[in-house]
Design an enzyme around this catalytic site. Structure first.
Site, PDB file in Angstrom:
ATOM      1  CG  ASP A   1      -2.185   0.725   1.091  1.00  0.00           C
ATOM      2  OD1 ASP A   1      -2.311   1.493   0.117  1.00  0.00           O
ATOM      3  OD2 ASP A   1      -3.074   0.570   1.946  1.00  0.00           O
TER       4      ASP A   1
ATOM      5  CG  ASP B   1      -9.334   2.491  -0.702  1.00  0.00           C
ATOM      6  OD1 ASP B   1      -8.849   1.357  -0.866  1.00  0.00           O
ATOM      7  OD2 ASP B   1      -8.785   3.386  -0.032  1.00  0.00           O
TER       8      ASP B   1
HETATM    9  C1  DGJ Z   1      -5.835   1.911   1.832  1.00  0.00           C
HETATM   10  C2  DGJ Z   1      -6.157   0.697   1.040  1.00  0.00           C
HETATM   11  O1  DGJ Z   1      -6.600   1.044  -0.226  1.00  0.00           O
HETATM   12  C3  DGJ Z   1      -7.198  -0.118   1.781  1.00  0.00           C
HETATM   13  O2  DGJ Z   1      -7.581  -1.212   1.023  1.00  0.00           O
HETATM   14  C4  DGJ Z   1      -6.599  -0.557   3.087  1.00  0.00           C
HETATM   15  O3  DGJ Z   1      -5.533  -1.429   2.857  1.00  0.00           O
HETATM   16  C5  DGJ Z   1      -6.152   0.664   3.881  1.00  0.00           C
HETATM   17  N1  DGJ Z   1      -5.305   1.519   3.102  1.00  0.00           N
HETATM   18  C6  DGJ Z   1      -5.421   0.234   5.119  1.00  0.00           C
HETATM   19  O4  DGJ Z   1      -4.897   1.299   5.797  1.00  0.00           O
END
Ligand code: DGJ
Length: 746
Positions: free
Chosen positions: A479, A549
């Site tokens: 991430d 997301d």
């Molecule tokens: C952002 C990501 O896109 C989410 O899927 C998740 O992993 C969060 N960060 C976790 O902090």
């Protein structure tokens, strides 16, 4: 196909399976452009395509030759200041302040295959016969600098990859104020520019605008390729549709700041330029130094937007993504993020995994919150050791419990970041991207580690190597959750501060390369607050990316449709999540969420233990369907049928067809119910016109009929007495399965 060279006229014809790209050496020694477009038969000379005339208002290069104005001439790597007033591909500054260069052709080299680019992602060949690489070697006599322009043309694809390399072979320091990767001059501007724009949670929405005079550009200065603009642009003819017509695609194989623009000049010529964003970029080249630009993919199709997508999809699937996961089908996963957020312990995780296993899920992914003392997003990034309050036996203990269930174990990391509240930051406060004497802006309570520094990359490598070695990890979600601010590095001198953002990207790529080399069996998925760094650069290291997301089924129609313009389904993470959806609070059926997500790398991101028995059964069926069809989904040819960006956007449809055209899966989605609707058919694409197909195990239809007359959608009724089986209300979907049947059997 390949490269044809006329030594006498100094013309070079790069011919791919669909396109011709023809360049020549100009009278002033620079490289000029003659043609880019649909493939044309090679003939000994195309010099007649070069046309100039004296124009009273233009400056010209030579006294007495009023026609030779670079403002009129189509060029391959134009500079500024010698009669061309359009935006240049590069600018080099000498010690005396001069910004004028004159790179003259010296020689060329031609080789089979395609070289890799030092420290940078790039498409490749497996067999040298797949591509030919032509490099022009040019030199600037005044500074002694050398410029190589590299072109790799794929014989069986409509693809040319371009990049440039500057080598300071002189004895003075040069400052590169601008070093783009490619520039292409088109003779007209009768084109529309297509870009993929958005923001966090609404990434890669398709936007189209007619070209008009002046510069139309997209760019990023965020330190990531960004959700705001994907580093992609296409120029298509106004009449080009999904399945027919000419389109040129330009895609930057890079994950940081970029510029992509089309400039229409006063002769209606169009110059497309792409490369590292020159804004806030300046690179110092000491004598002996060189600089390799990232590459640009040029893709051409005269079979419409689907044709363009097809070229990019197969290139990325087969010759950008690497490692064993390139060809292996991907596992169905469950991720605990939306099920638990930071609030979990080992027992909860194992019980979630166990419930998922019973329904057919193959991989359990532990998301954020497992390390340091991370109970929310204010602490611990940088401290890459397990929080024993939550995981008493650390990662080895948890991973064993998961693998004992018969599932694979995956782990979330965010290596590029640090929280102020962390051991790492206390020890190394200067290891962040920052400038002296100014406070650092925050993003999600975190700061960006300075990966332009080798010791930071080494530290992260050691930490992550230890975690991935001690536990049985088969998947990593990498991430990255903030944009850069106050861009600077404590390790670089004042005169090199503008190199920080690119050096950072080189550090990220190096860290990725070392980890995928050490753990070749691990499937990496890149993520950046969802899809904020979804680009071809990342795909060189991580075969798939978290698309967004936003997991709402309706929002995903636009996001996945837009993403598919440039990226294959095998790169798009797509999960079924909880309702009401956590991003837009909309409630859609489990069926629709599944029907959207199966057109991607499928998984779940919810507390499935809370589902009813019926819903669990439905989930089991979704997983079974996905497993049965994933070879088709991950490797088939994708076609967009109805766009959520056109008309009222109420219906979306797409399909994927197997390579041998024996099987297809069609997704159809309607957002809102309509009173008394018509009886529309959806015209399918990519089928074999001579083949018969059984639709959903029922009626048999001809491929030609399905493509030209269309597939009748049986969910378009409405009224007081809906026919049996009709799905009612808003947010409905159908997935149709087509299977080839032998004519004799009928
Ligand atoms: C952002 C990501 O896109 C989410 O899927 C998740 O992993 C969060 N960060 C976790 O902090």
């Amino acid at each position: 196909m390949g490269v044809y060279i006329n030594e006498e006229t100094q013309e070079f014809h790069l011919q791919s399976s669909t396109s011709s790209y023809i360049v020549h050496v100009l009278k002033n020694g620079q490289i000029g452009h003659l043609y880019y477009g649909r493939k044309i038969r090679h003939r000994s000379s195309f010099a007649h395509l070069f046309r100039i005339q004296p124009r009273a208002a233009e400056s010209s290069v030579y006294a007495g030759d009023l026609a030779f104005s670079l403002d009129i001439i189509k060029q391959e790597y134009p500079g500024y200041g010698t009669s061309d007033y359009r935006e240049p591909a590069f600018q080099l500054e000498q010690e005396n302040g001069s910004r004028i260069s004159d790179f003259q052709y010296e020689s060329y080299s031609l080789s089979k295959g395609k070289p890799s680019l030092d420290g940078l992602p790039a498409v490749y060949t497996e067999d040298p016969s797949e591509a030919d690489t032509l490099i022009f070697h040019l030199k600037d006599a005044v500074t002694g600098a050398a410029l190589d322009l590299m072109y790799s043309v794929y014989a069986e694809r409509g693809i040319i990859a371009r990049s440039a390399r500057i080598h300071n072979q002189g004895d003075q320091v040069l400052q590169a104020n601008r070093l783009l990767s490619a520039s292409v001059d088109f003779p007209d501007s009768r084109m529309h520019m297509v870009t993929l724009n958005g923001s966090w949670s609404r990434e890669r929405h398709v936007a189209e605008r007619p070209l008009h005079e002046g510069v139309q550009k997209i760019s990023s200065a965020r330190g990531t390729s960004s959700a705001q603009h994907n580093p992609f642009l296409a120029l298509k003819r106004p009449e080009t549709t999904e399945e027919s017509g000419e389109v040129f695609g330009f895609h930057f194989v890079y994950s940081g700041n970029f510029l992509a623009q089309a400039e229409v000049d006063h002769y209606d010529s169009t110059r497309v330029t792409m490369g590292i964003n020159p804004f806030d970029f300046r690179w110092r080249l000491e004598p002996g130094d060189d600089f390799q630009t990232p590459e640009v993919i040029l893709a051409y199709s005269d079979e419409g937007m689907s044709g363009l997508s097809g070229e990019l999809h197969s290139l990325y699937r087969e010759r950008l993504v690497r490692g064993p996961w390139r060809d292996q089908t991907r596992p169905v996963l469950i991720n605990n993020w939306e099920a638990t957020y930071f609030d979990f312990d080992e027992k909860t995780l194992v019980s979630l995994a166990s419930a998922a296993k019973d329904l057919g899920v193959e991989l359990f992914v532990l998301d954020d919150g497992w390390f340091g003392r991370r109970d929310d997003d204010t602490s611990s990034l940088g401290d890459w050791y397990a929080d024993t309050r939550k995981l008493p036996e650390g990662l080895p203990g948890l991973s064993k419990k998961i693998t004992d269930l018969g599932m694979a174990f995956g782990l979330w990391i965010e290596p590029e970041m640090v929280n102020e509240d962390s051991e790492l930051y206390k020890k190394h406060p200067d290891w962040i991207i920052h400038v002296p004497d100014r406070p650092s802006s925050h993003g999600r309570n975190q700061l960006t580690l300075d990966l332009s520094r080798q010791e930071v990359v080494d530290y992260l490598y050691d930490q992550l190597h230890a975690r991935l070695s001690e536990a049985d990890v088969s998947y990593v979600k990498w991430d990255m959750n903030r944009n850069m601010t106050e861009i600077g590095s404590a390790a670089l001198p004042a005169g090199r501060q503008t190199e920080t953002a690119h050096r950072y990207m080189l550090g990220v790529y190096q860290l990725y390369e070392r980890l995928i080399t050490a753990f070749p069996h691990v499937l990496f998925e890149s993520c950046a607050s969802g899809g904020c760094r979804f680009d071809p650069g990342m795909l060189y290291y991580a075969p798939q990316a978290w698309t967004s997301d936003d997991t709402d089924a309706i929002e995903r129609l636009k996001i996945q449709y837009g993403t598919s313009i440039a990226y294959p389904l095998s790169t798009m993470g797509a999960h079924v999540s909880d309702v009401p959806n956590h991003q837009v609070h909309r409630t859609t059926s489990l069926e629709m969420r599944g029907d959207v997500s199966i057109f991607g790398m499928f998984g779940y991101e919810m507390d499935i233990r809370k589902l009813s028995v019926e819903e669990q059964e439905q989930m089991k069926q979704q997983i079974a369907l996905y497993k049965a069809k994933r070879e088709l989904i991950q490797k088939g040819t994708f076609h967009r049928l109805l766009s959520p960006f056109e008309g009222d956007g109420n219906r979306t449809s797409w399909m994927v067809v197997s390579e041998n055209k024996k099987e297809a899966l069609v997704g159809w989605y309607r957002v809102l119910a309509e009173p008394n609707p018509g009886f529309p058919r959806v015209k399918l694409a990519g089928l074999d016109p001579d083949q018969l197909y059984r639709v959903d195990g029922g009626p048999v239809r001809g491929g030609d009929e399905l493509m030209h007359a269309g597939l009748l959608i049986d969910q378009e009724h409405s009224g007081s007495v809906p026919p049996e089986g009709e799905k009612l209300g808003d947010f409905i979907s159908c997935v149709y399965h087509l299977e080839a049947v032998d004519e004799e059997l009928l």
